[in-house]
Design an enzyme around this catalytic site. Structure first.
Site, mmCIF file in Angstrom:
data_model
loop_
_atom_site.group_PDB
_atom_site.id
_atom_site.type_symbol
_atom_site.label_atom_id
_atom_site.label_comp_id
_atom_site.label_asym_id
_atom_site.label_seq_id
_atom_site.Cartn_x
_atom_site.Cartn_y
_atom_site.Cartn_z
ATOM 1 C CB SER A 142 -10.364 7.696 -8.305
ATOM 2 O OG SER A 142 -9.840 8.999 -8.114
ATOM 3 C CE1 TYR A 155 -5.243 5.466 -7.975
ATOM 4 C CE2 TYR A 155 -5.901 7.692 -8.588
ATOM 5 C CZ TYR A 155 -6.064 6.563 -7.803
ATOM 6 O OH TYR A 155 -7.050 6.538 -6.835
HETATM 7 N N1 LIG Z 1 -8.060 9.039 -0.428
HETATM 8 C C1 LIG Z 1 -8.326 9.557 -1.595
HETATM 9 O O1 LIG Z 1 -8.207 10.780 -1.792
HETATM 10 C C2 LIG Z 1 -8.843 8.685 -2.694
HETATM 11 C C3 LIG Z 1 -9.508 9.297 -3.761
HETATM 12 C C4 LIG Z 1 -10.026 8.499 -4.774
HETATM 13 C C5 LIG Z 1 -9.897 7.128 -4.703
HETATM 14 N N2 LIG Z 1 -9.229 6.545 -3.650
HETATM 15 C C6 LIG Z 1 -9.156 5.077 -3.638
HETATM 16 O O2 LIG Z 1 -9.589 4.600 -2.384
HETATM 17 C C7 LIG Z 1 -9.061 3.288 -2.178
HETATM 18 C C8 LIG Z 1 -8.592 3.144 -0.748
HETATM 19 O O3 LIG Z 1 -7.535 4.044 -0.513
HETATM 20 P P1 LIG Z 1 -7.508 5.002 0.756
HETATM 21 O O4 LIG Z 1 -7.707 6.385 0.265
HETATM 22 O O5 LIG Z 1 -8.372 4.492 1.822
HETATM 23 O O6 LIG Z 1 -5.955 4.898 1.132
HETATM 24 P P2 LIG Z 1 -5.200 4.039 2.270
HETATM 25 O O7 LIG Z 1 -5.596 4.538 3.610
HETATM 26 O O8 LIG Z 1 -3.774 4.111 1.906
HETATM 27 O O9 LIG Z 1 -5.749 2.558 2.083
HETATM 28 C C9 LIG Z 1 -5.335 1.750 1.021
HETATM 29 C C10 LIG Z 1 -5.686 0.326 1.390
HETATM 30 O O10 LIG Z 1 -5.414 -0.519 0.274
HETATM 31 C C11 LIG Z 1 -4.693 -1.631 0.761
HETATM 32 N N3 LIG Z 1 -3.921 -2.299 -0.281
HETATM 33 C C12 LIG Z 1 -3.018 -1.788 -1.140
HETATM 34 N N4 LIG Z 1 -2.525 -2.750 -1.936
HETATM 35 C C13 LIG Z 1 -3.152 -3.907 -1.575
HETATM 36 C C14 LIG Z 1 -3.094 -5.242 -2.015
HETATM 37 N N5 LIG Z 1 -2.270 -5.634 -3.002
HETATM 38 N N6 LIG Z 1 -3.904 -6.164 -1.428
HETATM 39 C C15 LIG Z 1 -4.746 -5.806 -0.423
HETATM 40 N N7 LIG Z 1 -4.810 -4.564 0.057
HETATM 41 C C16 LIG Z 1 -4.034 -3.619 -0.509
HETATM 42 C C17 LIG Z 1 -3.830 -1.079 1.877
HETATM 43 O O11 LIG Z 1 -3.369 -2.151 2.687
HETATM 44 P P3 LIG Z 1 -2.005 -2.116 3.558
HETATM 45 O O12 LIG Z 1 -2.390 -1.539 4.876
HETATM 46 O O13 LIG Z 1 -1.589 -3.542 3.623
HETATM 47 O O14 LIG Z 1 -1.020 -1.242 2.807
HETATM 48 C C18 LIG Z 1 -4.858 -0.188 2.561
HETATM 49 O O15 LIG Z 1 -5.704 -0.957 3.381
HETATM 50 C C19 LIG Z 1 -7.971 3.092 -3.243
HETATM 51 O O16 LIG Z 1 -8.471 2.231 -4.247
HETATM 52 C C20 LIG Z 1 -7.760 4.500 -3.799
HETATM 53 O O17 LIG Z 1 -7.351 4.477 -5.144
HETATM 54 C C21 LIG Z 1 -8.696 7.294 -2.659
#
Ligand SMILES: NC(=O)c1ccc[n+]([C@@H]2O[C@H](COP(=O)([O-])OP(=O)(O)OC[C@H]3O[C@@H](n4cnc5c(N)ncnc54)[C@H](OP(=O)(O)O)[C@@H]3O)[C@@H](O)[C@H]2O)c1
Length: 291
Positions: A142, A155
Site C-alpha cells: 500500500s 496498518y
Molecule cells: N482498496 C484500497 O484502497 C487499498 C489500498 C492499498 C492497499 N490495499 C490492499 O489491497 C488488499 C485487498 O484489499 P481490497 O482493497 O481489495 O479490499 P476488499 O475488497 O475488502 O478485499 C479484501 C480481501 O481480503 C480477504 N481477506 C481478509 N482477511 C483474510 C484472511 N485471513 N484470509 C484470506 N482472505 C482474507 C477478504 O476475504 P473475505 O471476503 O473472506 O472477507 C477479501 O477477499 C489488502 O491487502 C489491502 O490492504 C487496498
C-alpha cells in the site's frame, strides 16, 4: 538475450479473491487467457468463475492466517496445474485508530493477516518457484507501507513490514529467476473502507484531533475512492509481462503525489541533519608509533 518473461498462459495463485483487487484480478487473468487458482475464505462464493472458465479455474479454501492450509493450497495448485507462475499476496484488511488506542489483540490480528499471512503463503509457494527457477510474487502492500499517517499506525506497521520483507526477498530470489514486486495503491473503490475496515474499539479523547479526524475521513471516502480495481488489475498483468519488472509499482495519482512528497521530505531532512549524522564516528586516531 534470453527473455525473462514468464511463459503464457500463466498460472496465477491469488489470495483474497472474493472482492476488490483480488476479484478484479481473478476476472482479468481469465479474460487474458491465463489459468487461475482463486483462493478465499469462502471459495464457494466464487463458483461463477468456474462456470465461466471450467478448465482454467481451481477454487481453494484459504484463510491466510492458517499455515497448514497455505501449504495444502500451494500443493493442490501445483498438483492441478503443474506449476504456479504468479503468486499474488492480496488478502488483507485495514485497522483504524491511534497507535495507543489499538489493543494488543487488535494489533496482533492485523499483523497475523497482513504480515504473517503473507509470510506463510510465500513460504508455501516458494519451493515450487525455486524448483521451476521462475515466478513472480506480487505483494499487495500500500502507499501506507511507504508513508505513515495518523490513525493508521498499526496498518502502517503491517504494510511497512511487507516492504522490508519484500526488498530483502527480492534479493534472496533474484538469482533463482524469481521476481518480487510491491504493489502500492492509493485509494481504490473496493470493500476495503467498507466491510473490511476494522476500527480500534477504544477511543482516547486526546487523539480526537489526529486519529479521530482520520477515522472520520476514511469512512467518508468509502464509495468515492478515485482508483478503479479493474484498471489496477490491468497494471498488475502488465508488470508480470515486463522483462524487467520494478520492485515497486505505485498505483493511482493520489498515491504518486504522496510518495513523491515523502521522498522529497526525507531527502531534505537527511540533508539538513548531515553534519550531525556524520559526526558520530570515532575520532580519527593519529598513527601510533611502534616503539
Ligand atoms: N482498496 C484500497 O484502497 C487499498 C489500498 C492499498 C492497499 N490495499 C490492499 O489491497 C488488499 C485487498 O484489499 P481490497 O482493497 O481489495 O479490499 P476488499 O475488497 O475488502 O478485499 C479484501 C480481501 O481480503 C480477504 N481477506 C481478509 N482477511 C483474510 C484472511 N485471513 N484470509 C484470506 N482472505 C482474507 C477478504 O476475504 P473475505 O471476503 O473472506 O472477507 C477479501 O477477499 C489488502 O491487502 C489491502 O490492504 C487496498
Amino acid at each position: 538475450m534470453a527473455s525473462n518473461v514468464l511463459p503464457h498462459p500463466r498460472v496465477w495463485f491469488i489470495t483474497g479473491s472474493s472482492t476488490g483487487f483480488g476479484r478484479a484480478l481473478a476476472e482479468a487473468v481469465l479474460t487474458h487467457g491465463d489459468r487461475l487458482v482463486a483462493t478465499a475464505r469462502h471459495p464457494e462464493r466464487l463458483q461463477d468463475l468456474v462456470r465461466s472458465s471450467p478448465d482454467r479455474v481451481q477454487l481453494l479454501p484459504l484463510d491466510v492466517t492458517n499455515p497448514p492450509q497455505s501449504q495444502d493450497a500451494a500443493a493442490q495448485a501445483v498438483a492441478h496445474f503443474g506449476r504456479i507462475d504468479v503468486l499474488v499476496n492480496n488478502a488483507g484488511y485495514g485497522l483504524l485508530g491511534a497507535v495507543e488506542e489499538a489493543t494488543d489483540a487488535e494489533t496482533r490480528q492485523e499483523l497475523e493477516t497482513n504480515f504473517f499471512g503473507v509470510l506463510h503463503v510465500t513460504r508455501a509457494v516458494l519451493p515450487f518457484l525455486r524448483r521451476q527457477r521462475s515466478g513472480h510474487i506480487l505483494m499487495m502492500a500500500s502507499v501506507d507501507g511507504f508513508i505513515g499517517e495518523t490513525g493508521a499506525g498499526i496498518y502502517n506497521a503491517s504494510k511497512f513490514a511487507i516492504e522490508g520483507l519484500s526488498e530483502a526477498l527480492a534479493q534472496d530470489v533474484a538469482p533463482l529467476g524469481i521476481h518480487v514486486t510491491l504493489i502500492e495503491p492509493g485509494y481504490f473503490r473496493t470493500d476495503f473502507t467498507g466491510r473490511s475496515l476494522k476500527e480500534a474499539a477504544r477511543q482516547i479523547e486526546d487523539y480526537a484531533q489526529t486519529s479521530g479526524v482520520a477515522r472520520e475521513q476514511v469512512r467518508h471516502i468509502n464509495g468515492k475512492q478515485p482508483g478503479d480495481p479493474k484498471r489496477a488489475a490491468q497494471a498488475m498483468i502488465h508488470v508480470v509481462e515486463t522483462a524487467h519488472p520494478p520492485l515497486r509499482l505505485v498505483l493511482g495519482a493520489d498515491a504518486l503525489s504522496r510518495v513523491r512528497h515523502k521522498l522529497q521530505q526525507v531527502k531534505e531532512e537527511v540533508d539538513s541533519w548531515e553534519a550531525t549524522t556524520v559526526s558520530t564516528a570515532f575520532a580519527a586516531t593519529s598513527t601510533r608509533s611502534s616503539g
